[in-house]
Design a protein around this motif. Structure first.
Motif, PDB file in Angstrom:
ATOM      1  N   THR A 162      38.795  37.535  36.616  1.00 39.79           N
ATOM      2  CA  THR A 162      38.140  38.723  37.176  1.00 39.79           C
ATOM      3  C   THR A 162      37.788  39.709  36.078  1.00 39.79           C
ATOM      4  O   THR A 162      36.727  40.339  36.115  1.00 39.79           O
ATOM      5  N   LEU A 164      37.128  38.857  33.026  1.00 40.17           N
ATOM      6  CA  LEU A 164      36.075  38.222  32.232  1.00 40.17           C
ATOM      7  C   LEU A 164      34.743  38.201  32.967  1.00 40.17           C
ATOM      8  O   LEU A 164      33.687  38.449  32.376  1.00 40.17           O
ATOM      9  N   ARG A 165      34.776  37.903  34.262  1.00 38.85           N
ATOM     10  CA  ARG A 165      33.564  37.808  35.077  1.00 38.85           C
ATOM     11  C   ARG A 165      33.730  38.663  36.336  1.00 38.85           C
ATOM     12  O   ARG A 165      33.889  38.150  37.440  1.00 38.85           O
ATOM     13  N   LEU A 168      31.049  38.041  39.555  1.00 42.11           N
ATOM     14  CA  LEU A 168      31.237  36.814  40.327  1.00 42.11           C
ATOM     15  C   LEU A 168      32.592  36.791  41.017  1.00 42.11           C
ATOM     16  O   LEU A 168      32.693  36.511  42.223  1.00 42.11           O
ATOM     17  N   CYS A 266      32.878  46.147  39.217  1.00 44.90           N
ATOM     18  CA  CYS A 266      31.905  46.433  38.151  1.00 44.90           C
ATOM     19  C   CYS A 266      31.546  47.909  38.015  1.00 44.90           C
ATOM     20  O   CYS A 266      31.412  48.420  36.902  1.00 44.90           O
TER      21      CYS A 266
END
Length: 353
Positions: A162, A164-165, A168, A266
């Motif tokens: 989570t 790291l990305r 998504l 994000c």
């Protein structure tokens, strides 16, 4: 097979979640309240709150509460039930960060083994506790450390992915945990077993909130204020009979969770660093939100192990919490629901509790 699946993956998980709620979760809330009040005044009553919270959050107490909750949900004999307190305590402490999963597996096994001999002899009061505790202790010595390690590693992998990305994983975690919350499975117990905190925990809170607030708002015309409160502060699981009849009613809240999840990870960087069980609670009693706030001031041991530290929340943090957990789920689900009604996928009465 269906009988055992319900017994172990629905009933036992639900009992475990209740045990966590009655120990770790409520203890964390009490302790945090006491700590915040002590900042204002050095008062014996406030110190008592901290002490009471510490009693509740002790690993031995939490393990015992989970195991007893599991046994109660499985409707075991009282002698088996009471013996599980010792089993759960040992399994949770030995399992470390992944202790809840160790408790789940070992308590189920010990409960079943204890039930095999329960009421089978004239010295039941000795034989039943003896078998339950020895079986649980042996399983703890042999497996608890490795079960806990596996759960911790898998949880760490999710948290790392989570970070790291975030976009998504924000979608995936929010949607999956939210769906699990509405299903007759305990999302809270799963999040606790995996130690889900940080951004991953924040995404889980977003997904669960989207389901609960989403269904509450989307079904307001059918269920009015009673439905708003029972689903928004209770559980979206109340809609399961309607989902079985018309799965399309699930589209709105699920799409909402797919939007709020990545916004949480994000844009607002919303982390849930309180007790991991809070990640799977959503707006149920506002536990998910209390977990986020608690994590700001006093991160849980699991969260600290993942690198969390106390922060002074900004106005942006508070705005993000309110938007992600309440405003956006309601607005998005209402909009999706309105569209689905207009195209005939949702008909009058489909959401009636």
């Amino acid at each position: 097979m269906n009988k055992y699946a319900k017994r172990y993956f629905i009933d036992a998980l639900g009992g475990m979640a209740q045990g966590l709620f009655a120990s770790l979760l409520i203890g964390t809330i009490i302790k945090t309240l006491g700590q915040q009040l002590l900042r204002l005044s050095t008062n014996a009553a406030f110190s008592f709150l901290v002490d009471a919270g510490n009693f509740c959050t002790d690993a031995h107490v939490v393990g015992a509460a989970m195991a007893v909750g599991i046994g109660f949900a499985m409707s075991v004999h009282p002698l088996v039930l009471f013996s599980l307190a010792a089993v759960g305590s040992a399994a949770n402490v030995t399992g470390g960060a992944g202790g809840p999963l160790a408790v789940l597996i070992i308590a189920i096994a010990a409960a079943e083994l204890g039930s095999l001999v329960s009421k089978k002899t004239k010295v039941d009061i000795i034989v039943t506790p003896l078998v339950t505790i020895l079986a649980g202790a042996l399983l703890t010595v042999l497996t608890a450390k490795w079960i806990g390690l596996a759960a911790s590693k898998f949880g760490n992998l999710i948290i790392w992915a989570t970070t790291l990305r975030p976009f998504l994983m924000g979608i995936l975690i929010s949607v999956i945990v939210g769906v699990v919350l509405t299903l007759p499975i305990s999302s809270a117990a799963i999040c606790a077993a995996l130690g889900l905190t940080g951004l991953a925990g924040g995404a889980a809170v977003a997904g669960c909130s989207a389901q609960m607030v989403g269904f509450a708002i989307m079904s307001f015309r059918e269920n009015r204020w009673g439905g708003l409160l029972s689903q928004g502060l209770g559980t979206s699981m109340l809609q399961m009979p309607n989902i079985v009849k018309n799965p399309k009613i699930w589209i709105g809240p699920t799409l909402a969770s797919a939007i709020t999840g990545p916004l949480a990870t994000c844009l607002f960087k919303m982390e849930m660093n309180g007790a991991a069980v809070s990640s799977g609670m959503g707006t149920c009693g506002l536990v998910g939100q209390i977990g986020v706030v608690t994590g700001w001031f006093t991160p849980s041991e699991v969260a600290v192990g993942h690198g969390a530290s106390a922060i002074a929340p900004s106005a942006f943090d508070w705005i993000g919490l309110i938007l992600i957990c309440f405003v956006l789920p309601g607005v998005l689900s209402w909009g999706f629901g309105l569209f689905l009604r207009r195209i005939g996928w949702i008909k009058e009465g489909d959401l009636t509790l």
